[in-house]
Design an enzyme around this catalytic site. Structure first.
Site, mmCIF file in Angstrom:
data_model
loop_
_atom_site.group_PDB
_atom_site.id
_atom_site.type_symbol
_atom_site.label_atom_id
_atom_site.label_comp_id
_atom_site.label_asym_id
_atom_site.label_seq_id
_atom_site.Cartn_x
_atom_site.Cartn_y
_atom_site.Cartn_z
ATOM 1 N N SER A 154 -5.497 -8.741 4.768
ATOM 2 C CA SER A 154 -4.130 -8.231 4.895
ATOM 3 C C SER A 154 -3.097 -9.328 5.098
ATOM 4 O O SER A 154 -1.940 -9.167 4.706
ATOM 5 C CB SER A 154 -4.045 -7.233 6.042
ATOM 6 N N HIS B 173 -5.673 -2.655 1.501
ATOM 7 C CA HIS B 173 -4.702 -3.303 0.613
ATOM 8 C C HIS B 173 -5.181 -3.396 -0.834
ATOM 9 O O HIS B 173 -4.507 -4.000 -1.668
ATOM 10 C CB HIS B 173 -4.333 -4.692 1.158
ATOM 11 N N LYS C 291 -0.654 2.620 2.791
ATOM 12 C CA LYS C 291 -0.133 1.479 2.021
ATOM 13 C C LYS C 291 0.274 1.984 0.624
ATOM 14 O O LYS C 291 1.301 2.633 0.514
ATOM 15 C CB LYS C 291 -1.168 0.359 1.982
HETATM 16 N N1 PMP Z 1 -7.128 -2.180 7.887
HETATM 17 C C1 PMP Z 1 -6.310 -3.073 7.343
HETATM 18 C C2 PMP Z 1 -6.895 -4.154 6.480
HETATM 19 C C3 PMP Z 1 -4.939 -3.007 7.585
HETATM 20 O O1 PMP Z 1 -4.104 -3.927 7.079
HETATM 21 C C4 PMP Z 1 -4.436 -1.969 8.392
HETATM 22 C C5 PMP Z 1 -2.945 -1.774 8.652
HETATM 23 N N2 PMP Z 1 -2.196 -2.867 8.827
HETATM 24 C C6 PMP Z 1 -5.332 -1.077 8.973
HETATM 25 C C7 PMP Z 1 -6.675 -1.194 8.672
HETATM 26 C C8 PMP Z 1 -4.867 -0.013 9.890
HETATM 27 O O2 PMP Z 1 -4.397 1.075 9.174
HETATM 28 P P1 PMP Z 1 -3.322 2.059 9.814
HETATM 29 O O3 PMP Z 1 -2.013 1.375 9.742
HETATM 30 O O4 PMP Z 1 -3.428 3.286 8.970
HETATM 31 O O5 PMP Z 1 -3.769 2.303 11.221
#
Ligand code: PMP
Length: 383
Positions: free
Chosen positions: A183, A211, A240
């Site tokens: 991410s 992502h 996303k």
């Molecule tokens: N996994 C990854 C790789 C993320 O980037 C994110 C969110 N930034 C999450 C999980 C968490 O998801 P959520 O925002 O739906 O809690």
């Protein structure tokens, strides 16, 4: 107020501020997937994960509104308590089909998903091996599981294999967990090699593709780039490219049935609001029908990396690593002054000394905005 709790909080805040690590959300009005208003100014955002601009797509909004009219604003309770409304079943069937899996389970958020999935399959006496740069919620899930937690060097299959081989005989089950697209770095995990190592040592593989969904593999996600990879637990989010909120995991019927019985963040929490579920189904329809929209974020990221002679983008996310937190803050402030919102990412979200600008490209970014960003970033790369 000078009670001890307030004093504790203030001391922590002061210490973070002294290290340029204080953070506060700023009042912001997102106008669509690209534009926003902040402090009375209209700016282009390169900070959103709304890669396809679907959070403001008319069909997605209409589906969400229709779901509110028909099913109300809330799920009422845990799905195991109130019963499963048909939208959940439809969304889970769609996600499973997209991932080529037998079944799926929708969660309240990505964080909740990983905090529930990992303890379902790992506990004391087991091991979880995690890529150094995997998302925070994978680490939280592993910690909650009570299993032994071992980190392996980022995308380093040799390190993974050595650590897995060394521990495998002394544990009952082994789970390898990685992001599909990282991410904060935008690079892709070598899922074919990771899966080969996992299988060779009888370990299961969880991939968090928050992502990758909607962006890579024709929209199906990162695993589609690696046809030989065997992923046991395909996890991802609806927040996303899907443009809403929530998350999912796809796996075999039995694995999903067990998750629905045992994952605490599924059992003991309220189901997603109907609007989120319906919006996600509509978003999946758009992903299936609009290949040009799906291809756009990566193509734009690649035009940006080519213009700055950076390593070619592998996803919609491109890091501009600047080093210390103060430099990242200064760069972001300068760009904001030019109407370009690029979020500075600092420790603990990224390792110490690797503070950066995280640039996220979306299908709707105009070429002129990307050109302006290239020129605004260039001097910071030269420093
Ligand atoms: N996994 C990854 C790789 C993320 O980037 C994110 C969110 N930034 C999450 C999980 C968490 O998801 P959520 O925002 O739906 O809690």
């Amino acid at each position: 107020m000078t009670d001890t709790l307030t004093l504790y909080a203030q001391a922590k805040i002061d210490s973070l501020a002294a290290k340029n690590l204080a953070r506060t959300p700023k009042p912001t009005h997102r106008l669509d997937g690209v534009w926003l208003e902040r402090g009375g100014r209209r700016m282009v955002s390169f900070s959103c994960n709304d890669y396809l601009g679907l959070s403001h797509h008319p069909a997605v909004k209409a589906a969400a509104i229709a779901a509110i009219e028909r099913y109300g604003t809330g799920a009422g309770a845990s799905r195991l308590v109130t019963g499963d409304h048909p939208l959940f079943m439809e969304l889970e069937a769609r996600l499973a089909a997209l991932k080529g899996a037998e079944a799926a389970c929708v969660f309240g958020s990505g964080y909740l998903a990983n905090a529930g999935i990992i303890p379902t399959f790992a506990g004391p006496g087991d091991v979880v091996l995690i890529d150094d740069l995997a998302h925070a919620c994978i680490w939280s899930g592993a910690k909650l599981s009570g299993a032994q937690v071992i980190n392996f060097r980022h995308n380093d299959v040799v390190d993974l294999e050595a650590k897995l081989a060394a521990v495998r005989q002394s544990v009952r089950s082994a789970l390898v967990a990685t992001d599909g697209v990282f991410s904060m770095d935008g690079d892709v995990a070598p899922l074919d090699q990771i899966s080969r190592v996992a299988r060779a040592h009888d370990a299961w593989l969880l991939v968090d593709d928050a992502h990758g969904l909607g962006v890579l593999g024709g929209g199906a996600g990162t695993a589609r780039l690696f046809p030989d990879a065997r992923v046991d637990l395909h996890m991802g989010t609806l927040s996303k490219a899907i443009g809403g909120y929530g998350a999912y995991v796809c796996a075999t019927q039995a694995a999903i049935a067990l998750i629905k019985m045992r994952a605490r963040t599924f059992v003991y929490t309220t189901g997603l609001p109907p609007a989120c579920v319906a919006g996600a189904v509509a978003a999946l329809d758009i992903i299936a029908c609009e290949p040009d929209r799906v291809a756009a974020p990566l193509a734009k990221a690649r035009r940006f990396t080519a213009a700055l002679t950076l390593p070619e983008a592998q996803s919609a996310v491109v890091p501009i690593i600047l080093g210390c937190a103060g430099t990242a803050l200064a760069a972001a402030a300068e760009l904001e002054g030019q109407g370009l919102l690029v979020v500075p990412i600092r420790p603990p979200t990224v390792p110490e000394g690797t503070a950066r600008l995280r640039v996220a490209f979306t299908a709707g970014h105009p070429e002129t905005a990307i050109e302006r960003l290239v020129e605004a970033v260039r001097p910071w790369l030269a420093r």
